[in-house]
Design an enzyme around this catalytic site. Structure first.
Site, PDB file in Angstrom:
ATOM      1  N   SER A   1       0.819  -1.210   0.000  1.00 35.31           N
ATOM      2  CA  SER A   1       0.000   0.000   0.000  1.00 35.31           C
ATOM      3  C   SER A   1       0.855   1.264   0.000  1.00 35.31           C
ATOM      4  CB  SER A   1      -0.924   0.012   1.222  1.00 35.31           C
ATOM      5  OG  SER A   1      -1.843  -1.053   1.168  1.00 35.31           O
TER       6      SER A   1
ATOM      7  N   GLY B   1      -4.151  -2.323  -1.072  1.00 34.92           N
ATOM      8  CA  GLY B   1      -3.264  -1.979  -2.175  1.00 34.92           C
ATOM      9  C   GLY B   1      -3.014  -0.492  -2.212  1.00 34.92           C
TER      10      GLY B   1
ATOM     11  N   GLY C   1      -2.461   3.539  -3.830  1.00 32.91           N
ATOM     12  CA  GLY C   1      -2.977   4.510  -4.776  1.00 32.91           C
ATOM     13  C   GLY C   1      -4.434   4.881  -4.635  1.00 32.91           C
TER      14      GLY C   1
ATOM     15  N   CYS D   1      -9.311  -2.413   3.155  1.00 32.01           N
ATOM     16  CA  CYS D   1      -8.591  -1.191   2.778  1.00 32.01           C
ATOM     17  C   CYS D   1      -8.940  -0.770   1.345  1.00 32.01           C
ATOM     18  CB  CYS D   1      -7.090  -1.384   2.981  1.00 32.01           C
ATOM     19  SG  CYS D   1      -6.190   0.191   3.083  1.00 32.01           S
ATOM     20  N   LEU D   2      -8.032  -0.933   0.377  1.00 35.04           N
ATOM     21  CA  LEU D   2      -8.388  -0.604  -1.001  1.00 35.04           C
ATOM     22  C   LEU D   2      -9.585  -1.433  -1.448  1.00 35.04           C
ATOM     23  CD1 LEU D   2      -7.794   0.890  -3.661  1.00 35.04           C
ATOM     24  CD2 LEU D   2      -6.220  -0.966  -4.249  1.00 35.04           C
TER      25      LEU D   2
ATOM     26  N   GLN E   1     -12.640   0.333  -0.492  1.00 39.13           N
ATOM     27  CA  GLN E   1     -12.908   1.468  -1.371  1.00 39.13           C
ATOM     28  C   GLN E   1     -13.427   1.014  -2.732  1.00 39.13           C
ATOM     29  OE1 GLN E   1      -9.094   3.425  -1.398  1.00 39.13           O
ATOM     30  NE2 GLN E   1      -9.046   3.555   0.831  1.00 39.13           N
TER      31      GLN E   1
ATOM     32  N   ASN F   1      -3.515   2.196   6.958  1.00 40.50           N
ATOM     33  CA  ASN F   1      -2.588   2.721   5.967  1.00 40.50           C
ATOM     34  C   ASN F   1      -3.357   3.031   4.696  1.00 40.50           C
ATOM     35  OD1 ASN F   1      -0.527   3.350   4.239  1.00 40.50           O
ATOM     36  ND2 ASN F   1       0.100   1.230   3.915  1.00 40.50           N
TER      37      ASN F   1
ATOM     38  N   HIS G   1      -6.882  -2.483   8.781  1.00 40.15           N
ATOM     39  CA  HIS G   1      -6.246  -3.768   8.492  1.00 40.15           C
ATOM     40  C   HIS G   1      -6.492  -4.742   9.649  1.00 40.15           C
ATOM     41  CE1 HIS G   1      -3.716  -2.950   4.875  1.00 40.15           C
ATOM     42  NE2 HIS G   1      -3.965  -1.702   5.255  1.00 40.15           N
TER      43      HIS G   1
ATOM     44  N   GLU H   1      -5.751  -7.815   9.799  1.00 42.28           N
ATOM     45  CA  GLU H   1      -4.602  -8.714   9.957  1.00 42.28           C
ATOM     46  C   GLU H   1      -3.438  -8.020  10.659  1.00 42.28           C
ATOM     47  OE1 GLU H   1      -3.101  -6.112   6.953  1.00 42.28           O
ATOM     48  OE2 GLU H   1      -5.083  -7.013   7.192  1.00 42.28           O
TER      49      GLU H   1
END
Length: 406
Positions: free
Chosen positions: A77, A256, A258, A292-293, A296, A334, A378, A380
């Site tokens: 990430s 991931g 961006g 996370c990503l 989104q 993150n 996250h 994990e």
């Protein structure tokens, strides 16, 4: 007679406090390589280089975790970003294979206050680890002042240059770094997810979980396998058809790097996977977990928009409240982007399931009737260290229940 200080004196005092540790040039003895971090706002930060003898460009972000520097460096990430670690002593327990979250470190560069040698046998120094993978770093600058600048101005583009010691604090070198920072490409201009994704591989035995790898952290795979799943990792370039042809019992869309708005084809495949689960409905459920990503991407797949946070969430102490139970957990995070709550379509049957207690941003989505859940944080990477892993327990329970219904 006591006089009230002039109003102008407050900013002066604050500036002195910001630069408490940078009243003079800092270096280890002897300095072998000098380095400067130039920011697009025109500031330059000098220190000593470590890691690879190369330059770097990228967005400059900060992480507030007190431990986990190797996990941070190897988190995909962070692809495209220069990471400032706020904890002042970095490297003292070394680096080792088990702490790596990916096949290599993804940070463009690391910025630390003080770099230490490892005190543990059988581990590599952080300096050696980064050199092995061509990643540079800079030590010795005032990370507290730098982080306060990033908090005040938001994420900034930066460039790291290395020079011989006799050129340390050279104004021309500093201006060159600033110019490179201003010319560096934004995150959206690079194929960060495609760079970060891995190859097709399969681990474990049990119910079949397809993992759509947009930059996965290895502990997500371990958490799934440890709970009895067969995990097959599909790269971000795989189509939804390829994934569904494997006939998975559940799907994970990973973290991931961006901007999710910059990867329309990957978003499209995430939408196709979501559509497959929605079409199957409750009679033949296909559980989906987004992290996370992945959170989104599912948000955009249902028609919501995403936007950039001022300076992102990067650390291991973010409080998040589950809106259903009221329980608060401390999370590892993150990310630079968020799902915009007001844009979530009412007809999507998705609701906000968790909220960040620092800024109120969306930390989770859940379908009202189907086993589809997402987490912006996250699970994990639980700082506890396992207090957020029940997210994987719930997902595997959904997968097992779906298998049992057939």
């Amino acid at each position: 007679m006591n006089r009230r200080p002039r109003a102008a004196s407050a900013p002066v005092a604050m500036e002195r406090q910001l630069h408490l540790y940078s009243s003079g040039p800092y270096s280890y003895a002897p300095m072998s390589r000098a380095a400067v971090l130039g920011l697009e706002d025109g500031s330059a930060w000098w220190g000593e280089a470590f890691g690879d003898a190369s330059s770097a460009q990228g967005e400059v972000v900060f992480n507030t975790a007190m431990t986990g520097y190797q996990e941070i460096a190897s988190d995909a990430s962070y692809n495209g970003q220069i990471v400032v670690l706020t904890y002042p002593l970095i490297g003292n327990y070394g680096t080792f294979d088990r702490a790596a979250e990916s096949r290599r470190p993804w940070v463009e560069a690391l910025v630390v206050r003080e770099l230490d040698d490892t005190c543990r046998e059988g581990t590599l120094d952080l300096d050696t680890y980064l050199r092995q993978y061509g990643v540079p770093g800079i030590a010795g600058l005032d990370t507290r002042a730098l982080v306060r600048r990033l908090r005040a101005k938001g994420t900034l583009r930066g460039a790291l240059l290395q020079v011989p010691p006799h050129l340390a604090h050279d104004p021309g070198v500093a201006q060159e770094a600033i110019a490179k920072a201003r010319a560096s490409a934004p995150l959206a201009a690079r194929p960060l997810v495609v760079e970060s994704t891995g190859v097709v591989r399969q681990l474990g035995s049990g119910p079949k979980v397809a993992l759509f790898d947009t930059g996965v952290k290895e502990n997500q795979v371990r958490c799934l396998v440890r709970r009895g799943a067969t995990v097959k990792m599909f790269p971000a370039t795989a189509s939804a058809r390829e994934i569904l042809q494997w006939s998975p019992d559940g799907i994970v869309i990973t973290n991931g790097p961006g901007d999710p708005a910059a990867i329309p084809q990957i978003t499209h495949n995430a939408k196709l996977l979501l559509d497959a689960a929605l079409q199957r409905g409750g009679s033949r459920p296909l559980p989906i977990l987004g992290i996370c990503l992945g959170h989104q991407l599912i948000g955009r797949a249902i028609g919501a928009t995403t936007s950039r946070l001022p300076f992102g969430h990067h650390g291991a102490n973010h409080p998040v409240q589950d809106l259903r139970s009221g329980r608060v957990v401390i999370t590892s995070q993150n990310h630079e982007f968020q799902v915009d709550e007001r844009s979530i379509p009412a007809e999507s049957d998705f609701a906000v399931s968790a909220r960040n207690l620092n800024d109120g941003s969306v930390e989770g989505l859940a379908h009202r009737t189907l086993p589809i859940r997402t987490y912006q944080y996250h699970p994990e990477g639980a700082p506890g260290p396992r207090d957020n892993e029940p997210a994987f327990d719930a997902f595997l329970a959904d997968v097992n229940a779906a298998v049992a219904r057939r």
